[in-house]
Every structure is written in structure tokens, then in C-alpha cells.
Design a protein around this motif. Structure first.
Motif, short mmCIF file in Angstrom:
data_model
loop_
_atom_site.label_atom_id
_atom_site.label_comp_id
_atom_site.label_asym_id
_atom_site.label_seq_id
_atom_site.Cartn_x
_atom_site.Cartn_y
_atom_site.Cartn_z
N PRO A 40 5.71 2.70 6.22
CA PRO A 40 5.48 1.24 5.89
C PRO A 40 4.60 0.73 6.91
O PRO A 40 4.43 1.09 8.10
CB PRO A 40 6.63 0.69 5.87
CG PRO A 40 7.63 1.55 6.68
CD PRO A 40 7.25 2.91 6.42
N GLY A 41 3.54 -0.38 6.50
CA GLY A 41 2.72 -1.05 7.41
C GLY A 41 1.63 -1.70 6.56
O GLY A 41 1.56 -1.88 5.49
N GLY A 42 0.40 -2.02 7.30
CA GLY A 42 -0.72 -2.53 6.46
C GLY A 42 -1.83 -2.91 7.46
O GLY A 42 -1.67 -2.44 8.84
N LYS A 43 -2.69 -3.86 7.14
CA LYS A 43 -3.84 -4.13 7.89
C LYS A 43 -3.69 -4.78 9.03
O LYS A 43 -2.88 -5.98 8.89
CB LYS A 43 -5.02 -4.53 6.90
CG LYS A 43 -5.48 -3.69 6.02
CD LYS A 43 -6.72 -4.41 5.24
CE LYS A 43 -7.26 -3.27 4.24
NZ LYS A 43 -7.84 -4.03 3.13
N GLU A 60 7.42 -8.43 7.23
CA GLU A 60 7.30 -8.73 5.88
C GLU A 60 7.61 -7.86 4.89
O GLU A 60 8.38 -7.98 3.86
CB GLU A 60 5.65 -8.64 5.87
CG GLU A 60 5.10 -9.83 6.58
CD GLU A 60 3.55 -10.20 6.41
OE1 GLU A 60 2.97 -10.96 6.98
OE2 GLU A 60 2.98 -9.14 5.96
N GLU A 61 7.57 -6.62 5.04
CA GLU A 61 7.74 -5.55 4.11
C GLU A 61 9.51 -5.02 4.33
O GLU A 61 9.92 -4.65 3.19
CB GLU A 61 7.05 -4.25 4.31
CG GLU A 61 5.66 -4.62 4.25
CD GLU A 61 4.64 -3.38 4.31
OE1 GLU A 61 3.56 -3.51 3.67
OE2 GLU A 61 5.09 -2.09 4.55
N LEU A 62 10.00 -5.07 5.49
CA LEU A 62 11.20 -4.52 5.28
C LEU A 62 12.24 -5.83 6.14
O LEU A 62 13.66 -5.16 6.09
CB LEU A 62 11.25 -3.37 6.33
CG LEU A 62 10.31 -2.33 6.31
CD1 LEU A 62 10.30 -1.25 7.41
CD2 LEU A 62 10.52 -1.52 4.95
MG MG Z 1 1.84 -2.47 3.27
#
Ligand code: MG
Ligand code: 9L3
Length: 135
Positions: A40-43, A60-62
Motif C-alpha cells: 500500500p501507498g501512493g504519491k 489514509e489507506e489503512l
Molecule cells: Mg494508494
């Protein structure tokens, strides 16, 4: 126009290990990646460090707080100007829940090999396996 080449924009992904297992998350979008598994992750946002971005993305995601650790595996060029990097992430508080993904899975070394990982993340399999087998 500047003569200085722009630095690559970075996408950060977190490798969370616990009890001999690695956390994977199943994507819901875009359609081409939906159903496939990733770290998981992002910009990274403008003016944000990769470490702060990883902590924000995993919050935010987890719904967890993490401490960003060392880089793991190679740089993956996603497209012109966009590079994907994995970091170890140490869980500080919270239990991961899938706020942005279809589901989560804690996998051991053998399970990692059987998961349908997104192509970009497959570059990290050697280091992830090495870590899982040492745990
Ligand atoms: Mg992401
Ligand atoms: N991506 C690939 N592997 C990953 C992550 C977190 C992201 N482990 C790719 C998918 C998208 C782009 O990076 O093309 C941005 O990620 P996101 O913001 O859609 O999670």
C-alpha cells in the motif's frame, strides 16, 4: 524553461512485516489493476518528504500510524517522471483495515509467490522473500 531537469515525482509503498508475514493490499482501481495485490501507498505531494508521504498514505489507506524505515528493493520507473520506491514501515499504532482497498492479507513467503501482485511490485519479490524467510 529551466535547464535543470525536474526530479522524478515519487510514489511510495510500505512493506509492513509482522510475525513472519508481510501485509499486502488488494487494489480496487484503476480497472487494469483492480483485484491485484500491492504494497500500500501512493504519491508524494509537492513539498512533502517520502517518509511523511508514506505515513500519510498508510494513515489514509489503512488507519494506522507507521514509522518509515529503510528503502527496500530497486527503484521502479512507472512512467516518464514518476518513480516507485518501497520503504519498510513499522507499525506504531492501530490495526490495519482496508479503507481504500478491497481487502488485506498477511502473507508468508510461499503465499507471496502465489499472489497476483501488480507488475511493478514484482521487482521487490527477491528482497521481500529474503526478509520473510529470515523472520
Ligand atoms: Mg494508494
Ligand atoms: N503503484 C504501484 N505499486 C504500488 C503503489 C502504492 C502504487 N505499490 C502505482 C499505481 C498507480 C500509482 O502508482 O499507477 C499511484 O498509486 P496510487 O496513488 O493509485 O496508490
Amino acid at each position: 524553461m529551466s535547464d535543470v531537469p525536474a526530479r522524478d515525482r515519487e510514489v511510495v509503498a510500505g512493506a509492513i512485516f509482522r510475525g513472519g508475514r508481510l501485509l499486502l493490499a488488494q487494489r480496487t482501481s484503476p480497472p487494469a489493476l483492480a483485484g491485484r495485490w500491492e504494497l500500500p501507498g501512493g504519491k508524494v505531494e509537492e513539498f512533502e518528504t517520502p517518509q511523511a508521504a508514506l505515513a500519510r498514505e498508510l494513515r489514509e489507506e489503512l488507519a494506522v500510524e507507521v514509522r518509515c524505515g529503510a528503502r527496500i528493493g530497486v527503484d521502479v520507473q512507472l512512467s516518464a517522471g514518476l518513480v516507485l520506491r518501497a520503504y519498510r514501515a513499522e507499525l506504531v499504532s492501530g490495526e490495519p483495515v482496508a479503507l481504500d482497498h478491497a481487502q488485506l492479507a498477511w502473507v508468508d513467503a510461499e503465499e507471496l509467490l502465489s499472489m497476483d501482485l501488480v507488475d511493478n511490485d514484482r521487482a521487490w519479490i527477491p528482497e521481500l522473500l529474503e526478509e520473510l524467510r529470515a523472520l
